[in-house]
Design a protein around this motif. Structure first.
Motif, PDB file in Angstrom:
ATOM      1  N   TYR A  74      40.159  -4.843   4.547  1.00  0.00           N
ATOM      2  CA  TYR A  74      39.510  -5.597   5.623  1.00  0.00           C
ATOM      3  C   TYR A  74      37.998  -5.663   5.421  1.00  0.00           C
ATOM      4  O   TYR A  74      37.390  -6.730   5.489  1.00  0.00           O
ATOM      5  CB  TYR A  74      39.834  -4.956   6.984  1.00  0.00           C
ATOM      6  N   LYS A  76      36.317  -5.307   2.718  1.00  0.00           N
ATOM      7  CA  LYS A  76      35.984  -6.107   1.533  1.00  0.00           C
ATOM      8  C   LYS A  76      35.742  -7.560   1.939  1.00  0.00           C
ATOM      9  O   LYS A  76      34.769  -8.189   1.522  1.00  0.00           O
ATOM     10  CB  LYS A  76      37.127  -5.967   0.511  1.00  0.00           C
ATOM     11  N   ASP A  77      36.627  -8.097   2.786  1.00  0.00           N
ATOM     12  CA  ASP A  77      36.485  -9.496   3.218  1.00  0.00           C
ATOM     13  C   ASP A  77      35.460  -9.656   4.334  1.00  0.00           C
ATOM     14  O   ASP A  77      34.641 -10.573   4.310  1.00  0.00           O
ATOM     15  CB  ASP A  77      37.831 -10.039   3.715  1.00  0.00           C
ATOM     16  N   ALA A  78      35.546  -8.776   5.338  1.00  0.00           N
ATOM     17  CA  ALA A  78      34.701  -8.946   6.524  1.00  0.00           C
ATOM     18  C   ALA A  78      33.222  -8.792   6.184  1.00  0.00           C
ATOM     19  O   ALA A  78      32.375  -9.507   6.724  1.00  0.00           O
ATOM     20  CB  ALA A  78      35.107  -7.939   7.599  1.00  0.00           C
ATOM     21  N   GLY A  80      32.131  -8.740   2.837  1.00  0.00           N
ATOM     22  CA  GLY A  80      31.864  -9.315   1.513  1.00  0.00           C
ATOM     23  C   GLY A  80      31.352  -8.287   0.530  1.00  0.00           C
ATOM     24  O   GLY A  80      30.409  -8.543  -0.229  1.00  0.00           O
ATOM     25  N   VAL A 108      29.150  -8.175  -2.891  1.00  0.00           N
ATOM     26  CA  VAL A 108      29.665  -8.672  -4.176  1.00  0.00           C
ATOM     27  C   VAL A 108      28.544  -9.344  -4.968  1.00  0.00           C
ATOM     28  O   VAL A 108      27.789 -10.157  -4.433  1.00  0.00           O
ATOM     29  CB  VAL A 108      30.812  -9.680  -3.934  1.00  0.00           C
ATOM     30  N   ALA A 117      40.536  -7.835  -9.131  1.00  0.00           N
ATOM     31  CA  ALA A 117      41.379  -8.678  -8.269  1.00  0.00           C
ATOM     32  C   ALA A 117      40.853  -8.732  -6.838  1.00  0.00           C
ATOM     33  O   ALA A 117      40.310  -7.758  -6.320  1.00  0.00           O
ATOM     34  CB  ALA A 117      42.802  -8.131  -8.259  1.00  0.00           C
ATOM     35  N   ASP A 118      41.020  -9.888  -6.211  1.00  0.00           N
ATOM     36  CA  ASP A 118      40.710 -10.030  -4.797  1.00  0.00           C
ATOM     37  C   ASP A 118      41.951  -9.607  -4.016  1.00  0.00           C
ATOM     38  O   ASP A 118      42.809 -10.425  -3.702  1.00  0.00           O
ATOM     39  CB  ASP A 118      40.344 -11.489  -4.490  1.00  0.00           C
ATOM     40  N   LYS A 120      44.433  -8.968  -1.321  1.00  0.00           N
ATOM     41  CA  LYS A 120      44.562  -9.582  -0.001  1.00  0.00           C
ATOM     42  C   LYS A 120      45.135  -8.617   1.011  1.00  0.00           C
ATOM     43  O   LYS A 120      44.906  -8.767   2.202  1.00  0.00           O
ATOM     44  CB  LYS A 120      45.428 -10.840  -0.095  1.00  0.00           C
TER      45      LYS A 120
ATOM     46  N   ASP B  99      50.123 -15.290   1.833  1.00  0.00           N
ATOM     47  CA  ASP B  99      49.101 -16.339   1.763  1.00  0.00           C
ATOM     48  C   ASP B  99      49.662 -17.599   2.416  1.00  0.00           C
ATOM     49  O   ASP B  99      50.177 -18.503   1.759  1.00  0.00           O
ATOM     50  CB  ASP B  99      48.724 -16.601   0.302  1.00  0.00           C
ATOM     51  N   VAL B 135      36.788 -11.976  -6.150  1.00  0.00           N
ATOM     52  CA  VAL B 135      36.807 -10.975  -5.092  1.00  0.00           C
ATOM     53  C   VAL B 135      35.561 -11.068  -4.203  1.00  0.00           C
ATOM     54  O   VAL B 135      34.454 -11.196  -4.702  1.00  0.00           O
ATOM     55  CB  VAL B 135      36.958  -9.556  -5.695  1.00  0.00           C
ATOM     56  N   GLY B 136      35.808 -11.085  -2.882  1.00  0.00           N
ATOM     57  CA  GLY B 136      34.723 -11.015  -1.906  1.00  0.00           C
ATOM     58  C   GLY B 136      33.842 -12.251  -1.808  1.00  0.00           C
ATOM     59  O   GLY B 136      32.833 -12.234  -1.100  1.00  0.00           O
ATOM     60  N   ALA B 137      34.205 -13.348  -2.494  1.00  0.00           N
ATOM     61  CA  ALA B 137      33.342 -14.535  -2.475  1.00  0.00           C
ATOM     62  C   ALA B 137      33.348 -15.171  -1.084  1.00  0.00           C
ATOM     63  O   ALA B 137      34.375 -15.228  -0.421  1.00  0.00           O
ATOM     64  CB  ALA B 137      33.828 -15.542  -3.510  1.00  0.00           C
ATOM     65  N   ASP B 189      41.175 -10.128  16.082  1.00  0.00           N
ATOM     66  CA  ASP B 189      39.768 -10.134  15.691  1.00  0.00           C
ATOM     67  C   ASP B 189      39.617  -9.811  14.197  1.00  0.00           C
ATOM     68  O   ASP B 189      38.767 -10.374  13.514  1.00  0.00           O
ATOM     69  CB  ASP B 189      39.006  -9.100  16.530  1.00  0.00           C
ATOM     70  N   HIS B 190      40.470  -8.917  13.707  1.00  0.00           N
ATOM     71  CA  HIS B 190      40.442  -8.560  12.283  1.00  0.00           C
ATOM     72  C   HIS B 190      40.662  -9.799  11.410  1.00  0.00           C
ATOM     73  O   HIS B 190      39.977  -9.994  10.407  1.00  0.00           O
ATOM     74  CB  HIS B 190      41.548  -7.535  11.981  1.00  0.00           C
ATOM     75  N   GLN B 193      37.606 -12.097  11.586  1.00  0.00           N
ATOM     76  CA  GLN B 193      36.477 -11.518  10.841  1.00  0.00           C
ATOM     77  C   GLN B 193      36.679 -11.680   9.323  1.00  0.00           C
ATOM     78  O   GLN B 193      35.735 -11.921   8.588  1.00  0.00           O
ATOM     79  CB  GLN B 193      36.371 -10.029  11.206  1.00  0.00           C
ATOM     80  N   ARG B 194      37.934 -11.565   8.884  1.00  0.00           N
ATOM     81  CA  ARG B 194      38.212 -11.707   7.448  1.00  0.00           C
ATOM     82  C   ARG B 194      38.085 -13.159   6.984  1.00  0.00           C
ATOM     83  O   ARG B 194      37.739 -13.423   5.842  1.00  0.00           O
ATOM     84  CB  ARG B 194      39.626 -11.204   7.110  1.00  0.00           C
ATOM     85  N   GLN B 198      35.217 -17.359   4.572  1.00  0.00           N
ATOM     86  CA  GLN B 198      35.939 -17.676   3.326  1.00  0.00           C
ATOM     87  C   GLN B 198      36.292 -19.148   3.160  1.00  0.00           C
ATOM     88  O   GLN B 198      36.930 -19.512   2.172  1.00  0.00           O
ATOM     89  CB  GLN B 198      37.208 -16.820   3.229  1.00  0.00           C
ATOM     90  N   GLY B 203      39.432 -17.699  -4.118  1.00  0.00           N
ATOM     91  CA  GLY B 203      40.134 -16.419  -4.220  1.00  0.00           C
ATOM     92  C   GLY B 203      40.359 -16.053  -5.676  1.00  0.00           C
ATOM     93  O   GLY B 203      39.675 -16.569  -6.577  1.00  0.00           O
ATOM     94  N   ARG B 245      43.589 -17.481   2.272  1.00  0.00           N
ATOM     95  CA  ARG B 245      42.756 -16.339   1.920  1.00  0.00           C
ATOM     96  C   ARG B 245      43.047 -15.113   2.812  1.00  0.00           C
ATOM     97  O   ARG B 245      44.167 -14.942   3.262  1.00  0.00           O
ATOM     98  CB  ARG B 245      41.280 -16.752   1.957  1.00  0.00           C
ATOM     99  N   GLY B 246      42.056 -14.299   3.075  1.00  0.00           N
ATOM    100  CA  GLY B 246      42.285 -13.058   3.814  1.00  0.00           C
ATOM    101  C   GLY B 246      42.787 -13.294   5.230  1.00  0.00           C
ATOM    102  O   GLY B 246      43.514 -12.464   5.793  1.00  0.00           O
ATOM    103  N   HIS B 249      46.559 -13.620   5.247  1.00  0.00           N
ATOM    104  CA  HIS B 249      47.170 -12.333   4.954  1.00  0.00           C
ATOM    105  C   HIS B 249      47.140 -11.427   6.172  1.00  0.00           C
ATOM    106  O   HIS B 249      48.111 -10.737   6.483  1.00  0.00           O
ATOM    107  CB  HIS B 249      46.458 -11.660   3.784  1.00  0.00           C
TER     108      HIS B 249
END
Lengths: 144, 483
Positions: A74, A76-78, A80, A108, A117-118, A120, B99, B135-137, B189-190, B193-194, B198, B203, B245-246, B249
């Motif tokens: 979480y 990682k994405d929230a 970045g 990042v 790897a990203d 998920k 996904d 990752v993380g872009a 909310d999670h 936020q993810r 994005q 990805g 994306r996230g 998921h």
């Protein structure tokens, strides 16, 4: 180091599977965390400019490990970010397992970090945390 | 015939194989696998186990299906298709995939290989700069929570309203790029936020953006190809493969947890924890359906913003507007989704996981442009071997709940591919073969080597011979961007 992990070739054809092992339940948490961090980026290439303190608890250590690894994904994405390390402690008080951890990393940066790897998310496929003799083992499959 | 299963598998035709209900306790319908004999023999044991687990789910109609690109997945196999009665059946995140609305998009151009080849390096660099991957872009679109909720409800329409695309793009997307029946208030909310940062990102994993060429000898059906805007003559097209994306998921993970608990209340047991489900008409089932639609719309929006960026990159490199370059959308299809569709049995919740809708000519759901031809079906192969444009058929509607394959399908694990292939060497070898690859992660590149996938031509041949889609054109890669 009282923990180890290895990536699994025979499962998770399209994704990432790993098995972590430790001399205690706390150590297996550390091994599994390290495997997750290394799935996303080589930790030694990540600076220490971002940090979060995380506390989670559950009566079931298996559910706690699942939720903890999911929390790492979480952030990682929230935020970045990718991670350099995640020191953690695990205590067992009144039948509740309490995890206290620090997630340490940096935003990042494709120029300076060795990214992988990203991830998920963490899946329940073949998911397992169990004690075998005096060792603890976790098997985790990550969706990428 | 040697298969990776002990189950009895009966031949129905040379491309259809059936596992009878007697092979597993609890099977309510037979399982059917679409594949040539060779592809069936190479399928991993997970396919047989998982497709028969799906056949045990409440309310399943006719068959549990698996397409020829099928392989082991979570709960459902990848390539899995199953339809459930809306009244008595279930909905399962395991039948949609993590996904949500992962899908394919194809953009045509008026450019030819001769136009692009001298500028390929510059073009790929510009695309790599404009379409964040890996990752993380995070994307260039900055959204408030409120605005992100609009994306959840309006999908690609939101993008077009803000100038990220053309109004006519919308008719060339499954569901017009916007699925009704969303409820952003139930999304956690999670998840928000993810997903917020994005939009417009590729990805990693098997997601990519690919510049491709269509040669005259790669066109199998010139009339249909022309109707799709594909003319051959070394024509350049662009393919995009990515999803929600996230965000998607997180929606899937959130509802797997909800369903694990609620299944006990509804008296549902499943063969695999990843098949957690709820009755479609239950409050939990309806909530997941709404949240899943929110994620599906963000995936349409994600691919639309990426399309906008691709058009800008081409315009920058070739000094002409995207419109002047003829950069029209061919089509956008989902291959991880659940939808209510009408079949002779009635309204069914059709789950497609790594499978594409493939409606034939005359289907009322299709836009005017495809009423005569049937729906374009976009199938991505490995980055080394090429991809295919197919067209849906009435037979698919009749036989497979209007569904077909989605890609090549893996045969080798990521860990094994990394041991077998060196990313930087592969990049160099592909360059020598005329395919320029830009990748964020060299290990990720190695994992996606052609050797890790089935031969897509054989997979396509299976569905073509089975009649559930027909070949239109082969698309050959010259440039690829990977996360």
């Amino acid at each position: 180091m009282a923990w180890t992990f290895r990536f699994l070739e025979e499962i998770a054809l399209a994704d990432i599977g790993f098995e972590a092992e430790g001399g205690s339940i706390e150590e297996v948490f550390r091994g599994a965390t390290q495997a997750l961090l290394e799935s996303m980026a080589t930790p030694s290439t990540v600076a220490e400019t971002w940090e979060r303190t995380i506390e989670q608890s559950d009566v079931d250590p298996s559910a706690l490990l699942f939720d903890w690894l999911s929390e790492v994904v979480y952030w990682k994405d929230a935020a970045g970010v990718v991670f350099r390390e995640a020191p953690l402690t695990l205590t067992h008080v009144h039948d509740v397992w309490l995890l206290r951890a620090r997630l340490i990393g940096a935003p990042v940066d494709q120029q300076t970090q060795e990214l992988h790897a990203d991830v998920k998310g963490v899946t329940k496929h073949l998911y397992q945390l169990k004690q075998i003799g005096d060792r603890w083992k976790a098997r985790v499959v990550l969706d990428v | 015939m040697k298969l990776n299963t002990d189950m009895t598998v009966n031949r129905i035709t040379d491309e259809i194989w059936e596992i009878p209900v007697s092979e597993k306790t609890g099977m309510l319908v037979p399982a059917r696998i679409y594949a040539t004999r060779e592809i069936l023999q190479a399928m991993d044991s997970g396919v047989f186990d998982q497709v028969t687990n799906v056949a045990c789910l409440p309310g399943i109609s006719r068959y549990a299906l698996c397409m020829p690109d099928g392989h082991w997945g979570y709960g459902f196999p990848i390539g899995g298709v199953a339809a459930f009665d809306v009244q008595d059946g279930i909905i399962s995140p395991g039948g949609v995939g993590y996904d949500i609305n992962c899908g394919m998009r194809l953009i045509r151009t008026d450019l030819t290989l001769a136009d692009v080849q001298p500028h390929l390096e510059q073009l790929m660099t510009e695309l790599f700069r404009k379409v964040p991957a890996g990752v993380g872009a995070s994307g260039f679109v900055r959204l408030s929570r409120e605005e992100f909720r609009r994306v959840m409800t309006d999908g690609a329409r939101w993008c077009v309203e803000r100038g990220y695309g053309w109004h006519r793009d919308l008719v060339r997307m499954e569901e017009g790029g916007c699925i009704e029946g969303t409820d952003p208030s139930i999304v956690t909310d999670h998840a928000i936020q993810r997903g917020m940062n994005q939009l417009g990102t590729l990805g990693s994993g098997n997601h990519y953006l690919e510049v491709q060429v269509v040669s005259n000898d790669g066109i199998f059906d010139p009339v249909t190809a022309a109707a799709f805007g594909i003319t051959g003559h070394e024509q350049i097209v662009v393919m995009v493969h990515c999803g929600s994306r996230g965000f998607g998921h997180q929606v899937a993970s959130d509802y797997l947890k909800v369903f694990e608990k609620s299944m006990r209340r509804y008296g549902i047991t499943v063969k695999d924890q990843q098949l957690a489900c709820a009755p479609f008409r239950s409050p939990e089932g309806q909530e997941y359906f709404s949240a899943m639609n929110c994620a599906a719309n963000t995936a349409f929006a994600n691919r639309q913003v990426i399309t906008h960026q691709i058009r800008e990159a081409f315009a920058t490199v070739f000094g002409r507007s995207a419109e002047a370059l003829g950069m029209e959308l061919v089509y956008d299809v989902a291959h991880n989704i659940a939808k209510v569709e009408r079949y002779p049995e009635g309204d069914l919740v059709v789950h497609r996981k790594g499978a594409t809708r493939a409606f034939g000519p005359g289907s009322p759901e299709l836009p005017e442009a495809f009423r005569q031809t049937g729906q374009p079906v976009i199938c991505g192969g490995s980055m080394e071997t090429g991809s295919y444009l197919l067209v849906g058929t009435d037979q698919a509607v009749h036989d497979t709940f209007g569904s077909t394959m989605h890609g090549a399908g893996r045969t080798m694990s990521r860990a094994q591919a990394k041991r077998t292939v060196h990313g930087a060497q592969l990049q160099q070898q592909m360059k020598q073969r005329g395919i320029l690859v830009k990748a964020v992660s060299m290990s990720g590149l190695a994992e996606e080597a052609g050797v890790a996938y089935k031969n897509i031509s054989e997979v396509v041949e299976s569905v073509d011979r089975a009649g559930i889609t027909k070949k239109v054109a082969e698309l050959r890669p010259i440039g690829n961007i990977k996360g």
